[in-house]
Structures are given as structure tokens and as C-alpha cells.
Design an enzyme around this catalytic site. Structure first.
Site, PDB file in Angstrom:
ATOM      1  N   ARG A   1     -80.624  23.387 -34.206  1.00  0.00           N
ATOM      2  CA  ARG A   1     -80.010  22.158 -33.689  1.00  0.00           C
ATOM      3  C   ARG A   1     -80.994  21.210 -32.997  1.00  0.00           C
ATOM      4  NH1 ARG A   1     -76.403  26.212 -33.582  1.00  0.00           N
ATOM      5  NH2 ARG A   1     -74.350  25.679 -34.393  1.00  0.00           N
TER       6      ARG A   1
ATOM      7  N   GLU B   1     -83.136  34.384 -38.142  1.00  0.00           N
ATOM      8  CA  GLU B   1     -83.903  33.200 -38.540  1.00  0.00           C
ATOM      9  C   GLU B   1     -85.164  33.095 -37.700  1.00  0.00           C
ATOM     10  OE1 GLU B   1     -80.813  29.945 -38.268  1.00  0.00           O
ATOM     11  OE2 GLU B   1     -79.597  31.730 -37.970  1.00  0.00           O
TER      12      GLU B   1
ATOM     13  N   ASP C   1     -75.372  33.870 -31.264  1.00  0.00           N
ATOM     14  CA  ASP C   1     -75.843  32.708 -32.024  1.00  0.00           C
ATOM     15  C   ASP C   1     -76.907  32.049 -31.145  1.00  0.00           C
ATOM     16  OD1 ASP C   1     -76.133  30.698 -33.825  1.00  0.00           O
ATOM     17  OD2 ASP C   1     -74.063  29.980 -33.755  1.00  0.00           O
TER      18      ASP C   1
ATOM     19  N   HIS D   1     -79.675  22.082 -38.990  1.00  0.00           N
ATOM     20  CA  HIS D   1     -80.271  22.541 -40.251  1.00  0.00           C
ATOM     21  C   HIS D   1     -80.673  21.417 -41.216  1.00  0.00           C
ATOM     22  CE1 HIS D   1     -79.579  26.529 -38.967  1.00  0.00           C
ATOM     23  NE2 HIS D   1     -78.401  26.768 -39.484  1.00  0.00           N
TER      24      HIS D   1
ATOM     25  N   HIS E   1     -82.240  31.485 -44.346  1.00  0.00           N
ATOM     26  CA  HIS E   1     -80.923  31.715 -43.741  1.00  0.00           C
ATOM     27  C   HIS E   1     -80.091  32.737 -44.520  1.00  0.00           C
ATOM     28  CE1 HIS E   1     -77.216  30.653 -41.586  1.00  0.00           C
ATOM     29  NE2 HIS E   1     -77.976  29.978 -40.739  1.00  0.00           N
TER      30      HIS E   1
HETATM   31  C1  BGC Z   1     -76.321  28.649 -36.623  1.00  0.00           C
HETATM   32  C2  BGC Z   1     -74.832  28.765 -36.487  1.00  0.00           C
HETATM   33  C3  BGC Z   1     -74.206  28.088 -37.644  1.00  0.00           C
HETATM   34  C4  BGC Z   1     -74.712  28.705 -38.902  1.00  0.00           C
HETATM   35  C5  BGC Z   1     -74.231  27.928 -40.065  1.00  0.00           C
HETATM   36  C6  BGC Z   1     -76.711  29.363 -37.873  1.00  0.00           C
HETATM   37  O1  BGC Z   1     -78.080  29.297 -38.052  1.00  0.00           O
HETATM   38  O2  BGC Z   1     -77.004  29.156 -35.532  1.00  0.00           O
HETATM   39  O3  BGC Z   1     -74.387  28.179 -35.295  1.00  0.00           O
HETATM   40  O4  BGC Z   1     -72.826  28.138 -37.589  1.00  0.00           O
HETATM   41  O5  BGC Z   1     -76.093  28.716 -38.958  1.00  0.00           O
HETATM   42  O6  BGC Z   1     -73.896  28.740 -41.073  1.00  0.00           O
END
Ligand code: BGC
Length: 383
Positions: free
Chosen positions: A111, A347, A281, A136, A210
């Protein structure tokens, strides 16, 4: 004593040899990489999927749409193979409802608060695609781009070299960026991802992969045991933006310094676990004596199958996301319904919202410099 004719002996030994040789040969796999069609995008562009196999039979499927890992078949302690990656059977699934199943994420993974950052006093504005924040890489990040792909045989395995050119201003980011990501499957049962990028104007870069992992191949991941090599993590506000603090994990549900089940404290009444829709998260600050060195970031063990996944990285941070937003609305490969906590995502990256936190390691890339990052996933087993 009866004499056995020589030709009978020769025939018998040859037959025994052939049967044994064939029997062994079944288990000796070749190191291969093969290309097949995986469908067509609405704009008519053809997408390919590459199957990489090593000599131990580990098999990865990677497509050039988003450079996504579509499947990973790895053995358990008894040599039984299972696919340990979430995703879809066909390209259509990836285009429809896709919470980033397996792709390369960029130009900035994770983010950026309010989609704003400044470089040399100039403020850049990015799309807000996650509530009040940018996530992302925006509306059409690297995960939704078609990458050029070149398969290669390398010394100890096979590789798929992907390239993407992200032009100046794409998704609001400055600078033409040339990105190369190479996936290598080695005969030591490692998936190695090497990322590199260069720019013609100062910009920000944070790349990761991811993939949603589930080492059992099904069910939830709450009994899978996690170790994260980090003494600190970056707590977040209610919109999942780091507060800027590097907080000790000691005495918190974020302490994974010793391996323990992911589900141990996941439902604790800690605001940090509530902001995230019930689970992890967050970004962990990896223990590293030398910044940029390749070190062990995390190890996950699935106690029943004995499958183990280790992650080694040159990056300073590791986002551990416990699939909190999976809610049973997605039916993926083989008709599997993906529910909350049915996978973990690890990640390797720089910290979230780094451009707005001068105390975090820098994500700025300037002309003449080269961005590099290496992350290795090691597939192992324990009895
Ligand atoms: C984020 C999550 C998000 C997800 C999306 C992750 O990398 O940290 O907050 O919902 O990606 O699929």
C-alpha cells in the site's frame, strides 16, 4: 546336475535387466520446460503457460499473464505430489475474480497511503484501489500485464525469463521502467526468483510475488507451523498503512521467532488483527546483519504431509497475509472453494508505504542504478 542352455540364461538375465531398468526409469524425471497455450485475452492476445519440471519431479506452471505461478506440484514426506498453490484451472478465472493469485506485483507492491508520494518535491498521485489507499501497483498493475517470456535451460535446472516495459506515467508512476523477472527451478528443489529493473527518471520500485500457498493442498492453514525470522513488525492503522513504528514482536501474536501453528493466536482480540479482517496482513522487519544479503525469512511446516517451505530473500521485509479476505465466494482449481485462512501469502518486499516513511529503507530508483531483488522458495520435507 541338469545343464541350463546358455541362451536361456542370457534371455533370463536380459529380461530381468530390462524390467528393472524400466522400473527405475519411471522415477528418474528429466529437467524440462514446455510451452502450451493457456487461452486468449479479450483483446485477442494469446497467453502461454510454461511447465517447468526438475529431475525430482517437482513441476511448476507459470503463465505470461502477470507472470503468475499457476501451480506447484511438490512431494510430501512419502513422495506423494500435490499442488500447493491456489488459483484457477483456466485463464478466464484469472481475468474475472482474482485476489492476486500467484503474479508478479508492481510497480509498487503493497500500500501507499492516499495514493500519494513525493520525489524531489514533486507530488505524484496514484489510483485509490483499496479504500483510501493505493494497492499493488493500481488498477492495472504488473499482475495484469502480458510479459515477454523466454524459456531457458540453465546449469542446474530450467528458467523462464520474463520482461515487461512499463512506460513513463503508467498508473501514475514516473519513468520508463524496464523490468526483468527470472523464475528458475533448480534440481535442488528451489524456485528462485530474480528481479531487476532500470529507469530513465527517478521513480519508486517494490516488486514481489503474490502466490497463495497451502502446503496440505487443501483445507485451512491454521495448523501449518510458521517461523518468521524477525524481532520486529510494522503495526498498521485501520486502513492497513504502517504507523511508522518498528514494534517488538515480544509478547504479541506477531511473535513467530519460534515455529508455531499459524492459528495459535490468530483470533486474539488485538486491534492489529481486527483491522485486517481477522488475521495477519502485516509486514515483518526481517533480522539481517547486512542489508541486502540473502537470508532465511520464514519457514512453514505442514505437520501431516511433512511438506516444508522455506523463503530466503535479499529484501528487508516480509508481508505475511493469512488469506483473510477469502470468503468462500471463489471456486478455484478442481472445484475447490477458497475460504478464509485457506492459504498464506509471504511477500518478500520493502515495507508498505515506504515513500512516506523516511525511517524505512528507501524504494527510490534513479537513472543509472539497478534495482535487484532475489527470493528463493525451498521445497523440503520432514518425517
Ligand atoms: C494484502 C492484502 C490484500 C491482498 C489482496 C495482500 O498482499 O496485504 O491486504 O487483501 O494482498 O489479495
Amino acid at each position: 546336475m541338469n545343464k541350463v542352455p546358455v541362451f536361456v540364461l542370457i534371455f533370463t538375465f536380459s529380461a530381468i535387466f530390462l524390467v528393472t531398468y524400466e522400473g527405475c526409469n519411471k522415477y528418474v524425471k528429466k529437467t524440462t520446460i514446455e510451452k502450451e497455450s493457456f487461452g486468449t485475452l479479450p483483446n485477442g492476445k494469446k497467453i502461454d503457460i510454461y511447465t517447468l519440471q526438475n529431475k525430482n519431479g517437482i513441476e511448476l506452471k507459470i503463465m505470461n499473464y502477470g507472470g503468475a505461478i499457476v501451480s506447484a506440484r511438490v512431494p510430501d514426506k512419502n513422495g506423494n505430489f500435490a499442488d500447493v498453490v491456489l488459483g484457477y484451472d483456466s485463464l478466464q478465472g484469472y481475468l474475472k475474480d482474482n485476489p492476486y493469485f500467484g503474479p508478479i506485483v508492481g510497480r509498487y507492491a503493497n500500500r501507499i497511503a492516499k495514493g500519494k508520494f513525493a520525489l524531489k518535491g514533486k507530488v505524484y498521485t496514484l489510483a485509490l484501489n483499496d479504500g483510501p489507499n493505493h494497492l499493488h501497483g493500481g488498477m492495472k498493475g504488473f499482475d495484469k500485464r502480458v510479459w515477454d517470456a523466454v524459456p531457458e535451460k540453465v546449469k542446474n535446472g530450467v528458467a523462464l525469463k520474463l520482461h515487461y516495459f512499463s512506460k513513463d506515467g503508467e498508473e501514475g508512476y514516473p519513468g520508463d521502467l524496464n523490468v526483468t523477472v527470472t523464475y528458475t527451478l533448480t534440481n535442488n528443489n528451489e524456485l528462485r526468483i530474480d528481479y531487476s529493473a532500470t529507469t530513465d527518471k527517478p521513480t519508486i520500485v517494490n516488486l514481489t510475488n503474490h502466490t497463495y500457498w497451502n502446503l496440505a493442498g487443501k483445507g485451512d492453514i491454521l495448523n501449518q507451523e510458521m517461523m518468521i525470522n524477525a524481532d520486529k513488525f510494522t503495526p498498521v492503522d485501520s486502513t492497513l498503512i504502517p504507523t511508522g513504528e518498528l514494534k517488538s514482536v515480544r509478547g504479541t501474536p506477531f511473535d513467530f521467532r519460534k515455529s508455531r501453528p499459524i492459528g495459535d493466536q490468530i483470533n486474539e482480540d488485538d486491534p492489529q488483527l481486527v483491522y485486517t479482517h481477522g488475521g495477519y496482513d502485516h509486514n515483518w522487519v526481517l533480522n539481517k546483519n547486512v542489508p541486502g544479503s540473502l537470508t532465511l525469512a520464514a519457514r512453514v511446516t505442514e505437520p501431516i504431509s511433512g511438506r516444508v517451505l522455506e523463503i530466503w530473500t535479499t529484501e528487508p521485509g516480509l508481508q505475511f497475509y493469512s488469506g483473510n479476505f477469502l470468503d468462500g465466494s471463489i471456486t478455484g482449481k478442481n472445484g475447490q472453494v477458497y475460504r478464509k485462512h485457506d492459504a498464506f501469502v509471504l511477500e518478500a518486499q520493502h515495507f508498505p508505504d515506504s515513500p512516506n516513511h523516511p525511517n524505512f529503507p528507501s524504494v527510490v530508483l534513479k537513472p543509472g542504478e539497478k534495482y535487484t531483488q532475489t527470493t528463493i522458495y525451498k521445497f523440503k520435507t520432514v518425517q
